[in-house]
Each structure stands twice: as structure tokens, then as C-alpha cells.
Design an enzyme around this catalytic site. Structure first.
Site, PDB file in Angstrom:
ATOM      1  N   CYS A   2       0.826  -1.207   0.000  1.00 33.82           N
ATOM      2  CA  CYS A   2       0.000   0.000   0.000  1.00 33.82           C
ATOM      3  C   CYS A   2       0.863   1.260   0.000  1.00 33.82           C
ATOM      4  O   CYS A   2       1.944   1.272   0.577  1.00 33.82           O
ATOM      5  CB  CYS A   2      -0.887   0.037   1.237  1.00 33.82           C
ATOM      6  SG  CYS A   2      -1.971  -1.373   1.377  1.00 33.82           S
ATOM      7  N   TRP A  73      -2.925  -2.672  -1.529  1.00 34.55           N
ATOM      8  CA  TRP A  73      -2.524  -4.047  -1.794  1.00 34.55           C
ATOM      9  C   TRP A  73      -3.353  -4.887  -0.821  1.00 34.55           C
ATOM     10  O   TRP A  73      -3.159  -4.802   0.387  1.00 34.55           O
ATOM     11  CB  TRP A  73      -1.031  -4.208  -1.539  1.00 34.55           C
ATOM     12  CG  TRP A  73      -0.442  -5.525  -1.926  1.00 34.55           C
ATOM     13  CD1 TRP A  73      -0.029  -5.912  -3.165  1.00 34.55           C
ATOM     14  CD2 TRP A  73      -0.159  -6.638  -1.061  1.00 34.55           C
ATOM     15  NE1 TRP A  73       0.492  -7.186  -3.129  1.00 34.55           N
ATOM     16  CE2 TRP A  73       0.414  -7.646  -1.845  1.00 34.55           C
ATOM     17  CE3 TRP A  73      -0.354  -6.873   0.304  1.00 34.55           C
ATOM     18  CZ2 TRP A  73       0.810  -8.880  -1.325  1.00 34.55           C
ATOM     19  CZ3 TRP A  73       0.040  -8.102   0.829  1.00 34.55           C
ATOM     20  CH2 TRP A  73       0.616  -9.079   0.016  1.00 34.55           C
ATOM     21  N   GLU A 487       9.384 -14.564 -10.091  1.00 37.60           N
ATOM     22  CA  GLU A 487       8.802 -13.246  -9.789  1.00 37.60           C
ATOM     23  C   GLU A 487       8.315 -12.536 -11.052  1.00 37.60           C
ATOM     24  O   GLU A 487       7.219 -11.993 -11.051  1.00 37.60           O
ATOM     25  CB  GLU A 487       9.865 -12.334  -9.146  1.00 37.60           C
ATOM     26  CG  GLU A 487      10.106 -12.573  -7.684  1.00 37.60           C
ATOM     27  CD  GLU A 487      11.176 -11.634  -7.137  1.00 37.60           C
ATOM     28  OE1 GLU A 487      10.959 -11.056  -6.079  1.00 37.60           O
ATOM     29  OE2 GLU A 487      12.248 -11.485  -7.775  1.00 37.60           O
TER      30      GLU A 487
HETATM   31  C1  G6P Z   1       9.697  -8.084  -1.366  1.00 37.66           C
HETATM   32  C2  G6P Z   1      10.335  -7.658  -2.678  1.00 37.66           C
HETATM   33  C3  G6P Z   1      11.649  -8.405  -2.878  1.00 37.66           C
HETATM   34  C4  G6P Z   1      12.557  -8.183  -1.678  1.00 37.66           C
HETATM   35  C5  G6P Z   1      11.873  -8.566  -0.359  1.00 37.66           C
HETATM   36  C6  G6P Z   1      12.678  -8.124   0.840  1.00 37.66           C
HETATM   37  O1  G6P Z   1       9.276  -9.399  -1.453  1.00 37.66           O
HETATM   38  O2  G6P Z   1       9.466  -7.927  -3.761  1.00 37.66           O
HETATM   39  O3  G6P Z   1      12.287  -7.938  -4.053  1.00 37.66           O
HETATM   40  O4  G6P Z   1      13.715  -8.939  -1.835  1.00 37.66           O
HETATM   41  O5  G6P Z   1      10.599  -7.916  -0.271  1.00 37.66           O
HETATM   42  O6  G6P Z   1      12.726  -6.727   0.851  1.00 37.66           O
HETATM   43  P1  G6P Z   1      13.829  -5.837   1.543  1.00 37.66           P
HETATM   44  O7  G6P Z   1      13.417  -4.435   1.204  1.00 37.66           O
HETATM   45  O8  G6P Z   1      13.738  -6.116   3.007  1.00 37.66           O
HETATM   46  O9  G6P Z   1      15.138  -6.215   0.977  1.00 37.66           O
END
Ligand code: G6P
Length: 607
Positions: A2, A73, A487
Site C-alpha cells: 500500500c 494491496w 517473480e
Molecule cells: C519483497 C520484494 C523483494 C525483496 C523482499 C525483501 O518481497 O518484492 O524484491 O527482496 O521484499 O525486501 P527488503 O526491502 O527487506 O530487501
């Protein structure tokens, strides 16, 4: 996930709010909405892309200088127009947008229903606006304050009231809110990217704080009414990072930015005369760090795979015992945290709710809590005792790419820093530093293979399943390569330790089930070749990623991608790049929305 944007100023709010929403689109969402104050407040909501909301707003041309907007979301209730934010009270006077989850919403809702409030949505959020309605007696900020004291869970909110036409109230607990201040306007958003076009002066709200915004002015206090004085800080760089330039997608742009991202990660952090890394952000804890014997890394998604790589890197370069734990599982394990335990949180956004919860748990247990974060000023950056910024620049594509290579670079520097305070020799330290400095140029070479990788993707992108295998340093890369493919292209892909393949996945292998094998010429090469042979013997197609000049694979498999040679422990920085390109091209060829894959969010602020 969101996104929130709010505006109180002297210009028409609608263009600024919609522009903010477009800049928040990258976070992932399924519906959006906007409210603008006027003698008759305006409310519009739409399912799907922000473009749909824009179409409606363009037709209605609402006038007004104050408003709030949101990308949702879905968590509680499907992505429908009624569930989209802003939500409004029974009298349609108060409008509210919310990020986070209200855990006690059912009990609050029952009470409000019994008191005669009418609910229109299935969301947890709607209770907030009715609670505020209940508490309101002419003063909006106090009503919001009073309502929030009843709430359990997490929130970042923005609220407006028709009777307060110049005012926006924002508050946070566990979900980020940043204020943007200029001479004649005040903005607020869940993410600086929505503000960067309008101001370079930002103020981060802390948990349990509430702020009142008017045109060009703001005041902050705690939810329990203590005044807070916090001046604005300068925001740098974000605006330029938001431009896509000639690239068709942010993901491709960010893959191509990796040479600079690695350069930035290394800038000013290499000390050749002592064969060691210089990490200013860790200086205050250097003594404790060099005494530490136990490292626990917590993270999610791609950052988790960076953490898995770090386990190998720290074990190789230091004498520390290392565990890498999914942040969402950390709290369920009884890890022995001792005086000399260091917990390192890795996060691109610095806002991931599970990672934040894990680090708070570690703090409670007395660990030295450090962070490796990309977004400056983010919650994780602020809540860790010390840490390192990756300085990868803003990452817009939901699938993380340049942040990952940047994280690997800094994790190697951290391991080197600790290693050199123990047994690691100057020669070994220096060999790694020299190798790291080669990496940006080598990535530039690999990026030239993009067209060749696209051709390969064209051959394979209709496959329904993929296996990715690697050993030791390449095992986390196999996991990351598989994650990238699922993804963005929605192809089912599994990453496996190459040696584990024969304990299950090999049953899946047939001519329609391709494998990507990470096989640089390193200490594990012969063993990976044996695994490749096992796949070939079952007629499985193999794409091998190996090192330039390694001819053994060319005679074995049909598809070989060659990357330059570097020190074994640095090879993941190179082998991951063709996997990112492969996932990207497969996704484009399959017509997927590469930068905003379905159901995914860039910053996951719910647990
Ligand atoms: C989400 C994103 C990923 C990311 C993960 C962890 O799932 O889509 O691309 O690796 O969060 O996020 P962070 O910001 O903690 O690295």
C-alpha cells in the site's frame, strides 16, 4: 505494498496526488483512490491501475487544495472499489487512508456496529475512520489521537475532515510516513519517491507520532501528547533515479546500473595499504564486532539470499559461527543470543515488517543489532545501533537486482573487516579487494551478452518449469536466479543445492524440464559437472553459466554463457547477472508486467 500520499498547499491537489500515486505504483497494488476537500468533498476509487483512477478524476475535475490518495494491496477483503481507500465515516465528512493491519478490528467493529455505525467495506481500515468520527468534537488531531490509542496493530495513516479544509493529519506505528515540506505546501507519503518531485526537505515520523500539516507548515507530537521538535533534512538523488531514460523497463535499467552500484558500494571503503575494508558506519561498534563470535543474519526475499551468501563469506573469511535466518521464522526459533552475538538485518527498503520484527526481537534479547540497508533514513536504518548503507540508488523494479549485487559487495567488505581483525592475512585481504575492484568492469562485459541471453530466453521461455543448481558460493545464486524467474515471468522455478538434486528434483527431469547450472571454474566445478551429466543422462536440457575459456562444458551442453574470471568467492557477483537478464527477457517475451509483477510488492510492510 500500500502507498499513501497527502497534500495541503496552495495548488490544486489532484495533479500532485495522482503524480504521487504513479510514483508509488512500483510498490505493488491492486486498487487506488483519492479524496479532495471542498464544500462537497470529492471521493473516487478504482480497481486496477492508477490510470483507471486518473481517467475518472480527469472526467470529474475536482477542485481543492487539500487531499489524500492511496494505492491498496489487498489484505482484508478483495480488491474491490468499496474496499479501496480512502474510507469515510457515516456522515462522509472524514476521509482516511491506511497502510498496515489493525489486529483488533473485529472487536472494534462489533462495538461500533452496536453503536449504530454503518460499514461499507470488508476492510480492517474502516474501523479507524468510524473511531475518529466517534472521538471527534471539533478538533481533528485530538480525535485521531484518541482513536489510535484504542488500536492494536500497525498503521501509517493520513486523515482529512471537511470541516478542516487546510489540514491533513498523519500518524504512524510500524508503517512508514515521511513528511515533505516546501515554502507553500506540506506533503506526506509512505515513501519519499512520492515527494521527491516537490521538495528536497523531508522529516521522518517515528513510531507512535502524529503530525498536523498545513500549507508549508507542520507540527509533530507523540500519540500520548508530548511535543516533538524535529527539523527537516535534505533529500538527495531520488528524483534522478526515478527516470527510466531509454530503457523499456526499470528492471533492465537497474540490471544495467550494477557496475555503478558496485562502484558506489566500494567508494571510499577500500584500504589497500592494510588489505582491509573501511566502513564508517561500523566504526562505533568495531570493538564489539571484533570480539563477536556468533553472527545471525535476518532478512527476506532477495535480501535473504544475500544473507545466505554472507554465511559462506563470513565462514570463509572469519572464524565466526554464522546462521542465516528468514526474518519471518526468526521469532519462532529459540536462538541462543549471547553477549557476543551480532544480529545483522539486511533489507533494501529498510521497511520490511518481518525483518523489523526480527531485529526488535534480537534487540530485546541483548544482541548487537546492525543493518545493511539501501534506503537512507528508513525504519531499519534508524532502529539498528550501527550499519552500512548500500548506496545502490533507488530501486524501482519490484524484483531486486542492483540491490542484490550491492549487498553482496558490502557483505564481502564486512566479512573482510572482521576477518582482518582476526586470522585473515594481508595478502588474502588484498586479493579480495583487488578482485572486487575488477567486478564493475566485468559486469559491463557481461551486460554485452544481453542480446544473446534474449535469444536463449526465446528458446526456453515457454517451459513451464525450471531447475537452478549451484554449490557453495553459487548455491544462493541458484536460489536467487530461480526467484527472479518466478517473480517476473511466472514460470515455476526451483533453486537447489546441486548435490541435493539427486534426492528429489531429479525425478522431475525430462526433455521439457530445463536446468540452469552454475558452473564457474572453481573448487566445486568437477562435482557440478557430474550433476550436469546426471541431468543430461535423463535428456534434460541444460544451460550452463561458466567462466570464460572453460571449454569442458561446451562439448557437453548446448547452451553456455561465459562470464569473466575472478576470485572464487567473488564469482556470485558475476554469475547472477546473466540470470537476471534471462528472467527479464523471459518475462518480456511472455508479455508480463516486468516492473510490477502480479501480487508482488516492493516493500512488504505487513508481517
Ligand atoms: C519483497 C520484494 C523483494 C525483496 C523482499 C525483501 O518481497 O518484492 O524484491 O527482496 O521484499 O525486501 P527488503 O526491502 O527487506 O530487501
Amino acid at each position: 505494498m500500500c502507498g499513501i500520499v497527502a497534500y495541503s498547499g496552495r495548488q490544486q491537489a489532484r495533479g500532485i496526488l495522482l503524480d504521487g500515486l504513479r510514483r508509488l505504483e512500483y510498490r505493488g497494488y491492486d486498487s487506488s483512490g483519492i479524496a479532495i476537500l471542498n464544500s462537497t468533498p470529492y471521493l473516487a476509487r478504482a480497481v486496477g491501475k492508477v490510470a483507471e483512477l486518473e481517467r475518472r478524476v480527469a472526467q470529474d475535475e475536482p477542485q481543492g487544495l487539500v487531499g489524500i490518495a492511496h494505492t491498496r494491496w489487498a489484505t482484508h477483503g478483495k480488491p474491490t472499489e468499496l474496499n479501496a481507500h480512502p474510507h469515510t465515516d457515516c456522515q462522509r465528512q472524514i476521509f482516511l487512508v491506511h497502510n498496515g493491519i489493525i489486529e483488533n478490528y473485529q472487536a472494534l467493529k462489533n462495538r461500533l456496529l452496536a453503536a449504530g455505525h454503518q460499514f461499507r467495506s470488508e476492510t480492517d481500515t474502516e474501523v479507524l475512520v468510524h473511531l475518529i468520527e466517534n472521538a471527534y468534537n471539533g478538533h481533528l488531531e485530538s480525535a485521531v489521537q484518541k482513536a489510535l490509542l484504542e488500536v492494536q496493530g500497525t498503521f501509517g495513516i493520513a486523515v482529512v475532515h471537511a470541516a478542516h479544509p487546510a489540514e491533513v493529519i498523519v500518524a504512524r506505528r510500524g508503517s512508514p510516513i515521511v513528511l515533505g515540506i516546501s515554502a507553500d505546501a506540506s506533503l506526506a507519503a509512505s515513501d519519499v519517491s512520492a515527494l521527491a518531485q516537490h521538495t528536497t526537505q523531508v522529516v521522518y515520523l517515528e513510531d507512535n507520532e502524529i503530525a498536523r500539516l498545513g500549507p508549508g507548515e507542520y507540527s509533530i507530537k507523540t500519540l500520548d501528547n508530548r511535543a516533538v521538535s524535529r527539523s527537516a533534512t535534505a533529500l538527495e538523488r531520488v528524483a534522478g533515479d526515478l527516470e527510466r531514460g531509454d530503457f523499456p523497463h526499470y528492471m533492465l535499467k537497474e540490471i544495467f546500473e550494477q557496475p555503478e552500484a558496485v562502484e558506489n558500494a566500494l567508494r571510499g571503503r577500500v584500504n589497500h595499504s592494510e588489505g582491509v575494508a573501511k566502513l564508517g558506519g561500523l566504526e562505533s561498534v568495531l570493538d564489539r564486532l571484533s570480539q563477536a563470535r556468533h553472527l545471525i543474519i535476518v532478512s527476506c526475499g532477495t535480501s535473504y539470499y544475500a544473507g545466505l551468501f554472507a554465511r559462506y563469506a563470513f565462514e570463509t573469511l572469519t572464524d565466526m559461527t554464522v546462521e542465516t535466518e528468514l526474518a519471518s521464522e526468526f521469532r519462532y526459533r529459540k536462538l541462543n543470543i549471547r553477549q557476543n552475538t551480532v544480529v545483522l538485518a539486511i533489507s533494501q527498503s529498510g521497511e520490511t515488517a518481518d525483518t523489523l520484527a526480527a531485529l526488535r526481537e534480537a534487540k530485546r534479547k541483548g544482541a548487537l543489532v546492525l543493518g545493511l540497508v539501501n534506503v537512507v533514513g528508513s525504519t531499519i536504518a534508524r532502529e539498528t545501533l550501527a550499519g552500512v548503507y548500500s548506496h545502490a540508488g533507488m530501486e524501482v523494479g519490484v524484483a531486486s537486482t542492483k540491490s542484490f549485487t550491492s549487498q553482496l559487495t558490502i557483505l564481502l567488505l564486512m566479512a573482510l573487516l572482521v576477518g582482518r581483525s582476526r586470522d585473515l592475512s594481508y595478502e588474502e585481504g588484498e586479493r579480495i579487494l583487488r578482485g572486487l575492484e575488477e567486478v564493475p568492469g566485468q559486469i559491463r562485459e557481461i551486460l554485452k551478452l544481453s542480446d544473446a541471453v534474449r535469444e536463449l530466453a526465446a528458446r526456453f521461455c515457454q517451459a513451464s518449469h525450471f531447475l537452478y543448481i549451484g554449490r557453495k558460493y553459487q548455491y544462493p545464486i541458484a536460489l536467487e536466479g530461480a526467484l527472479k524467474l518466478k517473480e517476473v515471468s511466472y514460470i515455476h522455478a526451483e533453486g537447489y543445492a546441486a548435490g541435493e538434486m539427486k534426492h528429489g528434483p531429479i525425478a522431475l527431469i525430462d526433455p521439457s524440464f530445463p536446468t540452469v547450472a552454475l558452473a564457474p571454474a572453481d573448487g566445486s566445478f568437477d562435482k557440478v559437472v557430474s550433476n550436469i551429466q546426471e541431468i543430461l543422462a535423463r535428456s534434460g536440457p541444460v544451460i550452463a553459466i561458466t567462466t570464460v575459456g572453460n571449454t569442458r562444458l561446451a562439448s557437453l551442453v548446448n547452451h553456455v554463457i561465459e562470464v569473466p574470471h575472478n576470485v572464487e568467492i567473488l564469482m556470485p557477483l558475476l554469475t547472477v547477472v546473466p540470470l537476471q537478464l534471462f528472467a527479464y527477457h523471459c518475462a518480456v517475451l511472455r508479455g508480463c508486467d516486468v516492473d510490477k509483477p502480479r501480487n508482488l510488492a516492493k516493500s512488504v510492510t505487513v508481517e
